[in-house]
Design a protein around this motif. Structure first.
Motif, PDB file in Angstrom:
ATOM      1  N   ILE A  26      21.807  97.275 -24.116  1.00 59.73           N
ATOM      2  CA  ILE A  26      21.297  97.413 -22.721  1.00 59.73           C
ATOM      3  C   ILE A  26      21.942  96.637 -21.884  1.00 59.73           C
ATOM      4  O   ILE A  26      21.966  95.435 -22.013  1.00 59.73           O
ATOM      5  CB  ILE A  26      19.746  97.313 -22.754  1.00 59.73           C
ATOM      6  N   ILE A  27      22.924  97.007 -20.859  1.00 59.55           N
ATOM      7  CA  ILE A  27      23.966  96.326 -20.391  1.00 59.55           C
ATOM      8  C   ILE A  27      23.580  96.645 -18.779  1.00 59.55           C
ATOM      9  O   ILE A  27      23.756  97.764 -18.417  1.00 59.55           O
ATOM     10  CB  ILE A  27      25.174  96.406 -20.732  1.00 59.55           C
ATOM     11  N   PHE A  28      23.381  95.548 -17.848  1.00 62.57           N
ATOM     12  CA  PHE A  28      23.111  95.857 -16.825  1.00 62.57           C
ATOM     13  C   PHE A  28      24.475  95.224 -15.971  1.00 62.57           C
ATOM     14  O   PHE A  28      25.235  96.088 -15.458  1.00 62.57           O
ATOM     15  CB  PHE A  28      21.940  95.148 -16.106  1.00 62.57           C
ATOM     16  N   THR A  29      24.821  94.088 -15.586  1.00 64.46           N
ATOM     17  CA  THR A  29      26.061  93.407 -15.265  1.00 64.46           C
ATOM     18  C   THR A  29      26.589  92.269 -16.058  1.00 64.46           C
ATOM     19  O   THR A  29      25.968  91.432 -16.626  1.00 64.46           O
ATOM     20  CB  THR A  29      25.781  92.909 -13.792  1.00 64.46           C
ATOM     21  N   ILE A  30      27.866  92.496 -16.185  1.00 61.76           N
ATOM     22  CA  ILE A  30      28.460  91.595 -17.044  1.00 61.76           C
ATOM     23  C   ILE A  30      29.211  90.409 -16.129  1.00 61.76           C
ATOM     24  O   ILE A  30      30.190  91.323 -15.382  1.00 61.76           O
ATOM     25  CB  ILE A  30      29.541  92.090 -18.023  1.00 61.76           C
ATOM     26  N   ASN A  31      28.954  89.418 -16.026  1.00 63.37           N
ATOM     27  CA  ASN A  31      29.598  88.556 -15.038  1.00 63.37           C
ATOM     28  C   ASN A  31      31.010  88.339 -15.498  1.00 63.37           C
ATOM     29  O   ASN A  31      31.767  88.375 -14.559  1.00 63.37           O
ATOM     30  CB  ASN A  31      28.552  87.258 -14.612  1.00 63.37           C
ATOM     31  N   GLU A  32      31.039  87.784 -16.719  1.00 62.21           N
ATOM     32  CA  GLU A  32      32.292  87.448 -17.139  1.00 62.21           C
ATOM     33  C   GLU A  32      32.463  87.868 -18.694  1.00 62.21           C
ATOM     34  O   GLU A  32      31.264  87.707 -19.358  1.00 62.21           O
ATOM     35  CB  GLU A  32      32.707  86.103 -16.728  1.00 62.21           C
ATOM     36  N   MET A  33      33.422  87.897 -19.085  1.00 61.41           N
ATOM     37  CA  MET A  33      33.708  88.374 -20.820  1.00 61.41           C
ATOM     38  C   MET A  33      34.888  87.697 -20.931  1.00 61.41           C
ATOM     39  O   MET A  33      35.961  87.680 -20.303  1.00 61.41           O
ATOM     40  CB  MET A  33      33.663  89.783 -20.958  1.00 61.41           C
ATOM     41  N   GLY A  34      34.955  87.009 -22.177  1.00 58.65           N
ATOM     42  CA  GLY A  34      36.174  86.564 -22.861  1.00 58.65           C
ATOM     43  C   GLY A  34      35.905  85.652 -23.982  1.00 58.65           C
ATOM     44  O   GLY A  34      35.057  86.193 -24.849  1.00 58.65           O
ATOM     45  N   TRP A  35      36.957  84.749 -24.219  1.00 56.37           N
ATOM     46  CA  TRP A  35      37.224  84.191 -25.692  1.00 56.37           C
ATOM     47  C   TRP A  35      36.946  82.660 -25.564  1.00 56.37           C
ATOM     48  O   TRP A  35      37.521  81.996 -24.379  1.00 56.37           O
ATOM     49  CB  TRP A  35      38.136  84.633 -26.404  1.00 56.37           C
ATOM     50  N   TYR A  36      36.211  82.130 -26.431  1.00 53.62           N
ATOM     51  CA  TYR A  36      36.205  80.662 -26.769  1.00 53.62           C
ATOM     52  C   TYR A  36      36.697  80.377 -28.082  1.00 53.62           C
ATOM     53  O   TYR A  36      36.546  81.093 -28.999  1.00 53.62           O
ATOM     54  CB  TYR A  36      34.660  80.124 -26.656  1.00 53.62           C
ATOM     55  N   ARG A  37      36.904  79.094 -28.491  1.00 50.37           N
ATOM     56  CA  ARG A  37      37.283  78.895 -29.499  1.00 50.37           C
ATOM     57  C   ARG A  37      36.765  77.344 -30.022  1.00 50.37           C
ATOM     58  O   ARG A  37      36.646  76.783 -29.446  1.00 50.37           O
ATOM     59  CB  ARG A  37      38.940  78.894 -29.991  1.00 50.37           C
ATOM     60  N   GLN A  38      36.560  77.350 -31.281  1.00 50.34           N
ATOM     61  CA  GLN A  38      36.308  76.171 -31.981  1.00 50.34           C
ATOM     62  C   GLN A  38      36.962  75.553 -33.120  1.00 50.34           C
ATOM     63  O   GLN A  38      37.161  76.397 -34.144  1.00 50.34           O
ATOM     64  CB  GLN A  38      34.703  76.269 -32.360  1.00 50.34           C
ATOM     65  N   PHE A  39      37.520  74.206 -32.990  1.00 49.59           N
ATOM     66  CA  PHE A  39      37.978  73.697 -34.023  1.00 49.59           C
ATOM     67  C   PHE A  39      36.928  73.016 -34.776  1.00 49.59           C
ATOM     68  O   PHE A  39      35.890  72.617 -34.470  1.00 49.59           O
ATOM     69  CB  PHE A  39      39.112  72.490 -33.367  1.00 49.59           C
ATOM     70  N   PRO A  40      37.369  72.814 -36.188  1.00 47.95           N
ATOM     71  CA  PRO A  40      36.316  72.077 -37.136  1.00 47.95           C
ATOM     72  C   PRO A  40      35.933  70.600 -36.584  1.00 47.95           C
ATOM     73  O   PRO A  40      36.697  69.935 -36.186  1.00 47.95           O
ATOM     74  CB  PRO A  40      37.082  71.855 -38.297  1.00 47.95           C
ATOM     75  N   GLY A  41      34.595  70.507 -36.395  1.00 48.99           N
ATOM     76  CA  GLY A  41      34.108  69.299 -36.107  1.00 48.99           C
ATOM     77  C   GLY A  41      33.964  69.194 -34.581  1.00 48.99           C
ATOM     78  O   GLY A  41      33.769  68.098 -33.907  1.00 48.99           O
TER      79      GLY A  41
END
Length: 119
Positions: A26-41
């Protein structure tokens, strides 16, 4: 809101990969969409996001090498990663900032996908 991510894998330095993410539910408005990343620790960090009016934001470390394309109607985001470096090796997460009819903003995360770049 559910996020389904695909792509990722293992490549060598200089090669390319494409990550894709699709939001459903159920989606109304997506303000923003994208990618994050995580390095170990480490904590998750921004890679690239795009607002619903088409404004992209890139981490300095990927600007010029990565591009992002979002589709507001299909609720998808694609991250094209070119000229990959070993320091891009991380777990990548799709992220959606969603606003409902009451104006309540919620951040959703997809399951991480591992990107490994070997030298």
């Amino acid at each position: 809101v559910q996020l389904q991510a695909s792509g990722g894998g293992a490549v060598q330095t200089g090669e390319s990969l494409r990550l894709s993410c699709e939001a459903s539910g159920i989606i109304f408005t997506i303000n923003e969409m994208g990618w994050y990343r995580q390095f170990p620790g480490k904590q998750r960090e921004l890679v690239a996001v795009e607002t619903n009016d088409g404004m992209p934001n890139f981490a300095d470390s990927v600007r010029g090498r990565f591009t992002i394309a979002t589709d507001n109607n299909k609720h998808t985001a694609h991250l094209q990663m070119n000229s990959l470096k070993p320091e891009d090796t991380a777990t990548y997460y799709c992220r959606v900032e969603h606003r409902d009819l009451l104006g309540i903003v919620t951040v959703y995360w997809g399951r991480g996908t591992l990107v490994t770049v070997s030298s």
